[in-house]
Design an enzyme around this catalytic site. Structure first.
Site, PDB file in Angstrom:
ATOM      1  NE  ARG A  82      -2.326   0.252   3.731  1.00  0.00           N
ATOM      2  CZ  ARG A  82      -1.650   0.743   4.776  1.00  0.00           C
ATOM      3  NH1 ARG A  82      -1.275   2.000   4.780  1.00  0.00           N
ATOM      4  NH2 ARG A  82      -1.348  -0.020   5.807  1.00  0.00           N
ATOM      5  CG  HIS A 116      -5.639   1.385   7.176  1.00  0.00           C
ATOM      6  ND1 HIS A 116      -6.812   1.811   7.760  1.00  0.00           N
ATOM      7  CD2 HIS A 116      -5.823   0.074   6.887  1.00  0.00           C
ATOM      8  CE1 HIS A 116      -7.657   0.795   7.830  1.00  0.00           C
ATOM      9  NE2 HIS A 116      -7.084  -0.251   7.302  1.00  0.00           N
ATOM     10  CE1 TYR A 124       1.986   1.634   8.553  1.00  0.00           C
ATOM     11  CE2 TYR A 124       0.996   3.244  10.038  1.00  0.00           C
ATOM     12  CZ  TYR A 124       0.978   2.552   8.847  1.00  0.00           C
ATOM     13  OH  TYR A 124      -0.037   2.764   7.946  1.00  0.00           O
TER      14      TYR A 124
END
Length: 359
Positions: A259, A263, A273
């Site tokens: 991705r 998100h 992260y």
């Protein structure tokens, strides 16, 4: 012996047709697609990338509600839908709007769904999809139910569903796979493994070497596919659909994706992260680059072709958001009435309270 060696080994090496450089590395698995079909795959991926970029901007402007970006996952989304028949049934997760659109669901209704408007869920009768499922993994159980209906009716139709790697940690995932395996249902379970679920790295989600291996225990044919390779995804889903129609049961396909963005547009910050230079590792792998190289080598795609699709997509998004914004905003009482044929007394009371407040 339960299962067979071939099925057990498949998850170890992702199935691929094209190399990162866009060269055919698996001639035997090359899909039987015409030049026009190959061009159409590229057109849809470029269109979807532009649509996604515009939707991200619309979300930032507050003109959409919930939106989950799709850039980087186009090959899995477009390739899988392209392998279906129009009467096959799609049960999507919240990121899987492109599959619905290319299956016939209007874009303006997708925008209305994002905004929480009831008309977004009023699916045209000839479009065989459910609305995006927000509850992670729940659409897997629903898919087994739809597939069971097809089998009971003797219909040569397939139910296909999608989730992310995080969805494979849900109980619904295992229940659906077990049920589908027992009854040999015409179902295809696709897991788009983009490595993080929301923000949890895959290695912290499971001790399994791959998600594909989880299907073997349920007696489900399982495989891992290069999710950046639209031809590999197409062929994997095409073969799974053929087996399903022939009564050979379900298939689990783990598509290895990445991705590129967050998100969702609801506050996620991937820089918290991910390593700073991590996205650049995927610049050469990403689906549009790879397939563009392949088509250009065959003389099937030009910069002019791409620019034409880009302008087409921009106009389509402009028209769709304009139409979506022409609908009156829903009120709370309309939302309540839409859920019930006869509204319960306690909700009638709430409606009256909201009416006093002018909402």
């Amino acid at each position: 012996m339960f299962g067979n060696a071939e099925v057990r080994l498949q998850p170890i090496e992702p199935f691929a047709v094209l190399s990162v450089e866009g060269k055919v590395v698996n001639k035997d698995a090359m899909p039987k697609l015409s030049d026009e079909q190959l061009r159409e795959l590229m057109r849809r991926m470029v269109f979807t990338r532009v649509w996604d970029q515009r939707a991200v901007n619309l979300a930032r402007q507050g003109r959409l509600g919930f939106y989950a970006p799709v850039s980087g996952q186009e090959a899995t989304m477009i390739g899988s839908e392209f392998a279906l028949n129009k009467d096959d049934f799609i049960l999507p997760g919240y990121r899987d709007i492109p599959q619905l659109y290319w299956h016939g669901y209007p874009m303006y209704q997708a925008f209305l769904w994002s905004k929480g408007h009831i008309h977004g869920g009023q699916i045209p009768e000839d479009v065989h999809v459910l609305m995006p499922q927000i509850i992670i993994g729940a659409q897997y159980v629903q898919t087994s139910g739809v597939a069971m209906a097809f089998k009971q009716r003797g219909e040569k139709r397939v139910a296909i569903t999608f989730t992310g790697d995080g969805g494979s940690s849900q109980g619904d995932f295992y229940e659906a796979m077990n049920f589908a395996g027992v009854y040999k249902l015409p179902a295809i379970f696709v897991v788009q493994n983009n490595g993080y679920a929301i923000s949890t790295p895959f290695k912290k989600q499971t001790n399994a070497a791959s998600i594909a291996q989880k299907g073997v225990a349920a007696g489900v044919r399982s495989m891992q596919v290069d999710g950046f390779d639209v031809l590999a995804v197409y062929q994997a889903v095409h073969d799974a659909a053929e087996r399903a129609r022939n009564g050979e049961g379900p298939t689990l396909i783990e598509a290895i994706n990445y991705r590129l963005g967050p998100h969702s547009m609801s506050g996620d910050d991937p820089t918290r992260y991910r390593a700073k230079d991590e996205p650049s590792e995927y610049d050469e792998k990403e689906p549009l680059v790879r397939f563009r190289r392949y088509l250009e080598s065959k003389g099937l795609w030009t910069e002019a072709d791409e620019n034409q699709v880009i302008e087409e997509a921009k106009q389509a998004v402009t028209d769709a958001i304009k139409k979506a914004e022409s609908y009156e905003k829903m009120t709370v009482d309309q939302l309540i009435d839409a859920m019930y044929e006869v509204t319960p007394p306690h909700l009638e009371k709430q409606k009256a309270e909201f009416a006093k407040e002018g909402k």
